[in-house]
Design an enzyme around this catalytic site. Sequence first.
Site, PDB file in Angstrom:
ATOM      1  N   ASN A   1       0.875  -1.174   0.000  1.00  0.00           N
ATOM      2  CA  ASN A   1       0.000   0.000   0.000  1.00  0.00           C
ATOM      3  C   ASN A   1       0.916   1.228   0.000  1.00  0.00           C
ATOM      4  O   ASN A   1       1.443   1.615   1.044  1.00  0.00           O
ATOM      5  CB  ASN A   1      -0.886  -0.051   1.252  1.00  0.00           C
ATOM      6  CG  ASN A   1      -1.862   1.102   1.314  1.00  0.00           C
ATOM      7  OD1 ASN A   1      -1.864   1.987   0.450  1.00  0.00           O
ATOM      8  ND2 ASN A   1      -2.699   1.107   2.333  1.00  0.00           N
TER       9      ASN A   1
ATOM     10  N   ARG B   1      -2.543  -2.058  -3.531  1.00  0.00           N
ATOM     11  CA  ARG B   1      -3.709  -1.196  -3.379  1.00  0.00           C
ATOM     12  C   ARG B   1      -3.489   0.006  -4.291  1.00  0.00           C
ATOM     13  O   ARG B   1      -2.508   0.743  -4.121  1.00  0.00           O
ATOM     14  CB  ARG B   1      -3.835  -0.750  -1.927  1.00  0.00           C
ATOM     15  CG  ARG B   1      -5.032   0.116  -1.705  1.00  0.00           C
ATOM     16  CD  ARG B   1      -5.141   0.518  -0.262  1.00  0.00           C
ATOM     17  NE  ARG B   1      -6.329   1.331  -0.079  1.00  0.00           N
ATOM     18  CZ  ARG B   1      -6.688   1.842   1.087  1.00  0.00           C
ATOM     19  NH1 ARG B   1      -5.964   1.621   2.152  1.00  0.00           N
ATOM     20  NH2 ARG B   1      -7.767   2.574   1.187  1.00  0.00           N
TER      21      ARG B   1
ATOM     22  N   HIS C   1     -12.091   3.648  -0.283  1.00  0.00           N
ATOM     23  CA  HIS C   1     -12.168   2.591   0.747  1.00  0.00           C
ATOM     24  C   HIS C   1     -12.934   1.389   0.199  1.00  0.00           C
ATOM     25  O   HIS C   1     -13.588   0.661   0.944  1.00  0.00           O
ATOM     26  CB  HIS C   1     -12.904   3.071   2.021  1.00  0.00           C
ATOM     27  CG  HIS C   1     -12.186   4.112   2.809  1.00  0.00           C
ATOM     28  ND1 HIS C   1     -12.838   5.140   3.437  1.00  0.00           N
ATOM     29  CD2 HIS C   1     -10.871   4.284   3.088  1.00  0.00           C
ATOM     30  CE1 HIS C   1     -11.960   5.902   4.067  1.00  0.00           C
ATOM     31  NE2 HIS C   1     -10.758   5.405   3.874  1.00  0.00           N
TER      32      HIS C   1
ATOM     33  N   ARG D   1      -9.936  15.978   6.800  1.00  0.00           N
ATOM     34  CA  ARG D   1     -10.708  16.392   5.613  1.00  0.00           C
ATOM     35  C   ARG D   1     -12.075  16.929   6.024  1.00  0.00           C
ATOM     36  O   ARG D   1     -12.721  16.370   6.920  1.00  0.00           O
ATOM     37  CB  ARG D   1     -10.907  15.220   4.655  1.00  0.00           C
ATOM     38  CG  ARG D   1      -9.628  14.686   4.052  1.00  0.00           C
ATOM     39  CD  ARG D   1      -9.937  13.683   2.937  1.00  0.00           C
ATOM     40  NE  ARG D   1      -8.763  12.924   2.594  1.00  0.00           N
ATOM     41  CZ  ARG D   1      -8.652  11.600   2.726  1.00  0.00           C
ATOM     42  NH1 ARG D   1      -9.671  10.891   3.180  1.00  0.00           N
ATOM     43  NH2 ARG D   1      -7.544  10.994   2.389  1.00  0.00           N
TER      44      ARG D   1
ATOM     45  N   GLU E   1      -8.345  -4.998   4.984  1.00  0.00           N
ATOM     46  CA  GLU E   1      -8.148  -4.683   3.570  1.00  0.00           C
ATOM     47  C   GLU E   1      -7.002  -5.489   2.968  1.00  0.00           C
ATOM     48  O   GLU E   1      -7.071  -5.913   1.822  1.00  0.00           O
ATOM     49  CB  GLU E   1      -7.880  -3.181   3.422  1.00  0.00           C
ATOM     50  CG  GLU E   1      -9.134  -2.364   3.670  1.00  0.00           C
ATOM     51  CD  GLU E   1      -8.857  -0.890   3.879  1.00  0.00           C
ATOM     52  OE1 GLU E   1      -8.477  -0.525   5.011  1.00  0.00           O
ATOM     53  OE2 GLU E   1      -9.012  -0.120   2.945  1.00  0.00           O
TER      54      GLU E   1
END
Length: 397
Positions: free
Chosen positions: A7, A91, A180, A241, A384
């Site tokens: 990742n 990813r 996601h 964010r 994940e």
Amino acid sequence: MKVLVLNCGSSSLKYQFIDMETEEVIAKGLCERINIDGSLLTHKAVGKEDFVLEHAMPNHTVAVKLVMDALTDKEHGVIADVSEIAAVGHRVLHAGTVYSDPVIVTEDVKKVIRDCFDLGPLHNPANLMGIEACEEAMPGTPNVAVFDTGFGMVMPPKAHMYAIPYEYYEKYSIRRYGFHGTSHKFVSAETIRFGELPEGHRKVIVCHLGNGSSISASIDGKCVDTSMGLTPLEGLIMGTRSGDIDPAVVQFIANHENKSIDEILNLLNKKSGVLGLSGVSSDFRDLDKAEAEGNERAKLANDAFKYRVIKYIGAYAAAMNGVDAIAFTAGVGENSASTRKAICENLEYLGIKIDDAANKERGKNMLISTPDSKVKVFVIPTNEELAIAKDTLALVK
Ligand code: AMP
């Protein structure tokens, strides 16, 4: 068979090395501060002492090389040779409208990742560098790209289209993509499996609440709506964010603070969210501590965060004309019983009742609603990396 999952972020590289027979993580680690002074590799292998290495990492190619060295090291390694790595799952943030399912990386796939640089300016270049570094370090070993945007690609147009002139969709593919995706796909499928949701009763809302937060609505494991948009900036309030705001705020700040759009977008991505609201931290544990000590703005940030989740759950229950299950996942969703409780207390109108004792448990799949709750509520730890490793193995087997 052993699969390496990578990742790559703009200045970091996280990895997990998984034995697919047992699904055990046999080594994992992190390269930090890539292309910044003080680059650091932290490597943890089962049954070995942790290994920390300070070494210049001017780019991801060097970082991948150091990861290979750590995995094959006599003392803290777990394999004798890189040929024991059956495949690498990457990813990858953005595939535009081209791919929804994972794919084996070819030159065409790399071109798509490259073409999407302006849709994922921080991640896609790093993702591609990670792929090319693996090609160089392990020629012949298959690389698989698993896209964060994949899950959202099946949303119906009424959910993914922005109401702006249609030509921008045609010219630039501007639409809601959602991110996601690996987590939402994994958790929605796991909710159906673990919750034994029968056919016809598989309307699921997944709340992925962490430093980055997003929420999805899915029926039968297929996404019908999700809160992140063209980029991960839209939707819920996150660590740094803003989530949803009136776009006119951008123009207002630009005019009054003499800032460029790029500067304001940076501010909305990195200095907003609960950090911006509280002025305390982007980390929810810090916020909880500050709130407990009486910090009003930490309380405001926490309240606004939960309120936004509550609003989205209501919207998605309406969008699906009902909801059978709600699942909480990621750092906050899995660990903060008080956040889950506060959110669910506002969902009484859906007939939701939380079992306080079950809600306090941790670290495993859990049903946290009472038997008479009209909607089942679960905690489903996301994974994940394992999901990416499984997708990778399925393609290369
Ligand atoms: P993630 O991005 O999924 O790794 O989630 C990271 C966030 O989860 C951080 O803001 C952590 O503070 C938060 N978190 C982890 N454990 C807890 C907890 N017990 N209570 C509240 N927040 C938590």
